[in-house]
Design an enzyme around this catalytic site. Structure first.
Site, PDB file in Angstrom:
ATOM      1  N   ARG A  61      -3.810  -5.248   6.651  1.00 41.01           N
ATOM      2  CA  ARG A  61      -4.934  -5.892   7.356  1.00 41.01           C
ATOM      3  C   ARG A  61      -6.216  -5.052   7.292  1.00 41.01           C
ATOM      4  O   ARG A  61      -7.285  -5.577   7.605  1.00 41.01           O
ATOM      5  CB  ARG A  61      -4.556  -6.179   8.814  1.00 41.01           C
ATOM      6  CG  ARG A  61      -3.511  -7.283   8.924  1.00 41.01           C
ATOM      7  CD  ARG A  61      -3.341  -7.797  10.340  1.00 41.01           C
ATOM      8  NE  ARG A  61      -2.590  -9.028  10.370  1.00 41.01           N
ATOM      9  CZ  ARG A  61      -1.298  -9.151  10.702  1.00 41.01           C
ATOM     10  NH1 ARG A  61      -0.612  -8.094  11.040  1.00 41.01           N
ATOM     11  NH2 ARG A  61      -0.703 -10.334  10.690  1.00 41.01           N
ATOM     12  N   GLY A  99       1.879   3.158   2.220  1.00 47.29           N
ATOM     13  CA  GLY A  99       2.882   3.207   3.290  1.00 47.29           C
ATOM     14  C   GLY A  99       4.169   2.516   2.846  1.00 47.29           C
ATOM     15  O   GLY A  99       5.279   3.045   3.023  1.00 47.29           O
ATOM     16  N   HIS A 100       4.036   1.333   2.228  1.00 45.56           N
ATOM     17  CA  HIS A 100       5.221   0.634   1.717  1.00 45.56           C
ATOM     18  C   HIS A 100       5.886   1.451   0.606  1.00 45.56           C
ATOM     19  O   HIS A 100       7.119   1.563   0.547  1.00 45.56           O
ATOM     20  CB  HIS A 100       4.821  -0.713   1.099  1.00 45.56           C
ATOM     21  CG  HIS A 100       4.249  -1.711   2.051  1.00 45.56           C
ATOM     22  ND1 HIS A 100       2.959  -2.148   1.988  1.00 45.56           N
ATOM     23  CD2 HIS A 100       4.809  -2.372   3.094  1.00 45.56           C
ATOM     24  CE1 HIS A 100       2.726  -3.034   2.926  1.00 45.56           C
ATOM     25  NE2 HIS A 100       3.833  -3.185   3.631  1.00 45.56           N
ATOM     26  N   GLU A 154       7.080   3.687  10.921  1.00 41.25           N
ATOM     27  CA  GLU A 154       6.879   3.957  12.359  1.00 41.25           C
ATOM     28  C   GLU A 154       5.543   3.430  12.859  1.00 41.25           C
ATOM     29  O   GLU A 154       5.301   3.397  14.059  1.00 41.25           O
ATOM     30  CB  GLU A 154       7.016   5.465  12.622  1.00 41.25           C
ATOM     31  CG  GLU A 154       8.455   5.907  12.478  1.00 41.25           C
ATOM     32  CD  GLU A 154       8.641   7.421  12.419  1.00 41.25           C
ATOM     33  OE1 GLU A 154       7.668   8.156  12.681  1.00 41.25           O
ATOM     34  OE2 GLU A 154       9.762   7.850  12.071  1.00 41.25           O
ATOM     35  N   HIS A 189       0.861  -1.181   0.000  1.00 40.32           N
ATOM     36  CA  HIS A 189       0.000   0.000   0.000  1.00 40.32           C
ATOM     37  C   HIS A 189       0.901   1.237   0.000  1.00 40.32           C
ATOM     38  O   HIS A 189       2.142   1.112  -0.044  1.00 40.32           O
ATOM     39  CB  HIS A 189      -0.962  -0.024   1.202  1.00 40.32           C
ATOM     40  CG  HIS A 189      -0.287  -0.272   2.522  1.00 40.32           C
ATOM     41  ND1 HIS A 189       0.598   0.610   3.068  1.00 40.32           N
ATOM     42  CD2 HIS A 189      -0.346  -1.326   3.376  1.00 40.32           C
ATOM     43  CE1 HIS A 189       1.038   0.144   4.219  1.00 40.32           C
ATOM     44  NE2 HIS A 189       0.493  -1.047   4.426  1.00 40.32           N
ATOM     45  N   SER A 241      -2.529  -0.213   6.424  1.00 42.00           N
ATOM     46  CA  SER A 241      -2.090  -1.551   6.817  1.00 42.00           C
ATOM     47  C   SER A 241      -2.715  -2.552   5.856  1.00 42.00           C
ATOM     48  O   SER A 241      -3.867  -2.363   5.425  1.00 42.00           O
ATOM     49  CB  SER A 241      -2.563  -1.846   8.247  1.00 42.00           C
ATOM     50  OG  SER A 241      -2.537  -3.242   8.490  1.00 42.00           O
TER      51      SER A 241
END
Ligand code: PAF
Length: 283
Positions: free
Chosen positions: A189, A36-37, A150, A34, A187
């Site tokens: 998930r 974030g990655h 983080e 996503h 996330s």
């Protein structure tokens, strides 16, 4: 972008880069990428000449009854995203490549103390699984820098301590949590959440923010602030695992004079376990 499925191919490529005087930035992931990655991939490019990503759903960090079997595996989609973000190499090994022996016979790396509290208390063995696989990946890839989000704050501290304690020659760089527009931390998930649960999920971040505001206003009854947040989350439909104000450097309970704090939370919506955290520096 090249794809390596074996340690041999990974090592050959990284060794060639190092021979050519190029540095390597590493982003380990479990896939189902996503934003974030992808922010970590983009950041890695600022710190190194070549960017390596790995995708491996690590069985050792999942407990019995957890979502190892159902964890979303989306390799082709992930490969395309990494290519679009100019990653240089994807390492996507199979389980047999990473764990030639049964897991019960595999040497483990354990960071004591830090691994046993908060998420470690609810998920025994989880952080030993994380530190073992990250240690193996570092040994295989020999990166110059490695980047971690983080959002997994406890994981970040466990990895930093492992690297320090074992004198691993890699610099750990952290990157701020990437959030959806309503505040929910990104996330893999989150995909498990039903529509109703997804509407409720940002409340976790709201309670972190409200608690941070109270701390910044000088409120210092931590137990009362934690209890208030747990209550509000329970009313919203969460089953709260913990909501805890800690020393940001050690994750121990803050003492008078602790300046850098972090508020950490883990809570379930149905069977989906969400975690989040917020740093606080009440100055
Ligand atoms: O944060 C994750 O995705 C995983 O815990 C990691 C660091 C890739 C190890 O499997």
């Amino acid at each position: 972008m090249k794809v390596a499925h074996t340690v041999k191919d990974l090592r050959e490529q990284v060794a060639k880069w190092h021979r050519d005087g190029l540095t390597v930035g590493f982003v380990p992931t479990m896939g189902n990428l996503h934003d974030g990655h992808l922010a970590l991939i983009d950041e890695a490019r600022k710190h190194a000449d070549r960017v390596l990503a790995s995708i491996f759903v690590n069985p050792m960090q999942f407990g019995e009854g957890e979502d190892y079997d159902n964890y979303p595996r989306t390799l082709e989609r992930d490969r395309q995203l990494l290519e679009r973000h100019d990653a240089s190499l994807l390492f996507a090994p199979g389980v047999g490549e990473m764990y030639p022996l049964p897991l019960s016979e595999q040497t483990r790396v354990e960071v004591p103390g830090l691994s046993d509290i908060l998420c470690g208390a609810s998920r025994p063995g989880h952080f030993a699984g994380v530190s073992t696989i990250v240690c193996k990946l570092f040994n295989m890839a020999q990166p110059d820098v490695a980047l971690f989000g983080e959002k997994d704050y406890q994981q970040l501290l466990v990895i930093r301590q492992m690297v320090r304690d074992l004198a691993m020659p890699v610099e750990i760089i952290s990157y701020p949590t990437v959030r959806e527009s309503d505040g929910l931390a990104m996330s893999s998930r989150n995909a498990y959440l039903s529509e109703d649960q997804r509407r409720v999920a940002p409340k976790l971040f709201t309670m972190l923010e409200e608690t941070k505001t109270a701390l910044m206003q000088g409120k210092s009854n931590f137990a009362a602030l934690e209890a208030r947040a747990v209550e509000a989350l329970a009313v919203a439909g969460f089953e709260v695992d913990y909501f805890s104000i800690r020393d940001a450097a050690t994750l121990s309970i803050p003492v008078a004079g602790t300046r850098q704090l972090v508020i950490l939370a883990a809570a379930r919506l149905g069977s989906t376990r969400l975690i989040d955290n917020l740093a606080v520096n009440p100055g």
